[in-house]
Design a protein around this motif. Structure first.
Motif, PDB file in Angstrom:
ATOM      1  N   GLU A  86       5.772  31.665   6.654  1.00  0.00           N
ATOM      2  CA  GLU A  86       4.877  31.330   5.741  1.00  0.00           C
ATOM      3  C   GLU A  86       3.918  29.967   5.973  1.00  0.00           C
ATOM      4  O   GLU A  86       2.820  29.751   6.046  1.00  0.00           O
ATOM      5  CB  GLU A  86       4.913  31.498   4.200  1.00  0.00           C
ATOM      6  CG  GLU A  86       6.367  30.590   3.817  1.00  0.00           C
ATOM      7  CD  GLU A  86       6.795  31.331   2.413  1.00  0.00           C
ATOM      8  OE1 GLU A  86       6.366  30.796   1.714  1.00  0.00           O
ATOM      9  OE2 GLU A  86       7.188  32.394   2.483  1.00  0.00           O
ATOM     10  N   LEU A  87       4.837  28.908   6.371  1.00  0.00           N
ATOM     11  CA  LEU A  87       4.332  27.581   6.808  1.00  0.00           C
ATOM     12  C   LEU A  87       3.522  27.734   8.137  1.00  0.00           C
ATOM     13  O   LEU A  87       2.422  27.103   8.167  1.00  0.00           O
ATOM     14  CB  LEU A  87       5.263  26.472   6.558  1.00  0.00           C
ATOM     15  CG  LEU A  87       4.971  24.998   7.016  1.00  0.00           C
ATOM     16  CD1 LEU A  87       3.852  24.489   6.144  1.00  0.00           C
ATOM     17  CD2 LEU A  87       6.029  23.978   7.291  1.00  0.00           C
ATOM     18  N   ARG A  89       1.877  30.028   9.243  1.00  0.00           N
ATOM     19  CA  ARG A  89       0.772  30.738   9.175  1.00  0.00           C
ATOM     20  C   ARG A  89      -0.275  29.741   8.415  1.00  0.00           C
ATOM     21  O   ARG A  89      -1.291  29.970   8.740  1.00  0.00           O
ATOM     22  CB  ARG A  89       1.079  31.927   8.292  1.00  0.00           C
ATOM     23  CG  ARG A  89       1.346  33.152   8.967  1.00  0.00           C
ATOM     24  CD  ARG A  89       1.514  34.450   8.144  1.00  0.00           C
ATOM     25  NE  ARG A  89       2.501  35.308   8.665  1.00  0.00           N
ATOM     26  CZ  ARG A  89       2.980  36.371   7.952  1.00  0.00           C
ATOM     27  NH1 ARG A  89       2.360  36.736   6.689  1.00  0.00           N
ATOM     28  NH2 ARG A  89       3.960  37.057   8.664  1.00  0.00           N
ATOM     29  N   LYS A  90       0.352  29.213   7.591  1.00  0.00           N
ATOM     30  CA  LYS A  90      -0.703  28.302   6.915  1.00  0.00           C
ATOM     31  C   LYS A  90      -1.337  27.132   8.046  1.00  0.00           C
ATOM     32  O   LYS A  90      -2.493  26.892   7.917  1.00  0.00           O
ATOM     33  CB  LYS A  90      -0.036  27.463   5.782  1.00  0.00           C
ATOM     34  CG  LYS A  90      -0.719  26.687   4.668  1.00  0.00           C
ATOM     35  CD  LYS A  90       0.126  25.870   3.646  1.00  0.00           C
ATOM     36  CE  LYS A  90      -0.656  24.654   3.166  1.00  0.00           C
ATOM     37  NZ  LYS A  90      -1.751  24.901   2.173  1.00  0.00           N
ATOM     38  N   GLU A  94      -5.351  27.115   8.945  1.00  0.00           N
ATOM     39  CA  GLU A  94      -6.000  25.674   8.739  1.00  0.00           C
ATOM     40  C   GLU A  94      -6.844  25.529   9.875  1.00  0.00           C
ATOM     41  O   GLU A  94      -8.008  25.167   9.920  1.00  0.00           O
ATOM     42  CB  GLU A  94      -5.151  24.720   8.008  1.00  0.00           C
ATOM     43  CG  GLU A  94      -4.916  24.845   6.618  1.00  0.00           C
ATOM     44  CD  GLU A  94      -4.224  23.806   6.228  1.00  0.00           C
ATOM     45  OE1 GLU A  94      -3.559  22.830   6.922  1.00  0.00           O
ATOM     46  OE2 GLU A  94      -3.709  23.886   4.851  1.00  0.00           O
TER      47      GLU A  94
ATOM     48  N   PHE B  38       5.406  21.321   1.000  1.00  0.00           N
ATOM     49  CA  PHE B  38       4.908  22.819   0.933  1.00  0.00           C
ATOM     50  C   PHE B  38       5.711  23.548  -0.097  1.00  0.00           C
ATOM     51  O   PHE B  38       6.733  23.487  -0.236  1.00  0.00           O
ATOM     52  CB  PHE B  38       5.114  23.373   2.194  1.00  0.00           C
ATOM     53  CG  PHE B  38       4.930  24.797   2.550  1.00  0.00           C
ATOM     54  CD1 PHE B  38       3.705  25.294   2.362  1.00  0.00           C
ATOM     55  CD2 PHE B  38       5.934  25.815   2.548  1.00  0.00           C
ATOM     56  CE1 PHE B  38       3.316  26.690   2.596  1.00  0.00           C
ATOM     57  CE2 PHE B  38       5.782  27.097   2.822  1.00  0.00           C
ATOM     58  CZ  PHE B  38       4.230  27.509   2.825  1.00  0.00           C
ATOM     59  N   SER B  41       6.432  30.593  -0.952  1.00  0.00           N
ATOM     60  CA  SER B  41       5.936  31.749  -1.827  1.00  0.00           C
ATOM     61  C   SER B  41       6.977  32.532  -2.873  1.00  0.00           C
ATOM     62  O   SER B  41       8.187  31.907  -2.851  1.00  0.00           O
ATOM     63  CB  SER B  41       5.425  33.066  -0.962  1.00  0.00           C
ATOM     64  OG  SER B  41       6.891  33.336  -0.179  1.00  0.00           O
TER      65      SER B  41
END
Lengths: 148, 64
Positions: A86-87, A89-90, A94, B38, B41
């Motif tokens: 997920e990081l 992908r972030k 961006e 960060f 989720s």
């Protein structure tokens, strides 16, 4: 009880190994298709002049091959993005958002400079591609530094 | 959001790389979560919760 734990640990180990393994595979897959696309682009661009003496049929085949590799590259990139955590992908999101914005805003301004004859040369798509690539690269570097 | 991952990880004697492997994420992600840069989720928070045997509220605290 201990056999259940063993099964659970084995499954967890498999999942962990699979994520790392899949990540490596998708990186390699993306690199291979990018390489194939770049090489086919170079051949389709310089081939007519230096290899097959402006033969139209060969040029069409070369462009179709390049297009096919391009589609495979898009699919490989999609698979690569889906495999990221997920990081990651972030960071990608961006960087892509910034490069898309820059492409639209600067691309249209650059085009207007050309159509209004404010620049002496023709606005080339390659200039825009270079700008998008550098912006994307910058976005990835900044994102990685921010979350280091 | 503040969290106790670094402490809980130390209690379990895990490195960031080992924890990342167990969560199926990169070490960079574990590091960014630990430093509060960060926010994970909900599925990742549940994974952490089950791995450390603590509730999500015991691991993460909202910064007011």
């Amino acid at each position: 009880m201990s056999s259940n734990l063993y099964i659970y640990l084995s499954i967890m180990k498999k999942i962990e190994e699979n994520w790392e393994c899949n990540s490596r595979k998708s990186n390699l897959n993306l690199a291979l298709w990018t390489g194939a696309w770049v090489i086919s682009m170079a051949i389709a661009s310089f081939g007519p002049k230096f290899i097959w003496n402006e033969n139209e049929s060969i040029s069409i085949i070369a462009i179709l091959i390049n297009l096919g590799f391009g589609i495979a590259l898009i699919l490989a990139n999609r698979k690569h993005l889906n495999g990221l955590d997920e990081l990651q992908r972030k960071i990608q999101l961006e960087a892509m958002g910034i490069s898309l914005g820059v492409a639209v805003i600067f691309g249209l301004s650059y085009s207007m400079l050309d159509t209004t004859n404010l620049i002496s040369y023709d606005a080339e798509i390659s200039h825009l591609v270079i700008l998008i690539s550098l912006t994307y690269l910058g976005g990835i570097i900044i994102g990685n530094l921010r979350y280091r | 959001m503040k969290n106790r991952i670094k402490v809980l990880r130390a209690e379990k004697d895990l490195t960031q790389a080992e924890l990342a492997k167990q969560l199926s994420v990169s070490r960079q992600t574990v590091n960014a979560i630990e430093k509060g840069k960060f926010d994970p989720s909900l599925p990742l928070a549940f994974k952490l919760s089950s791995l450390f045997g603590k509730s999500i509220e015991e691991i993460f605290q909202n910064e007011e």
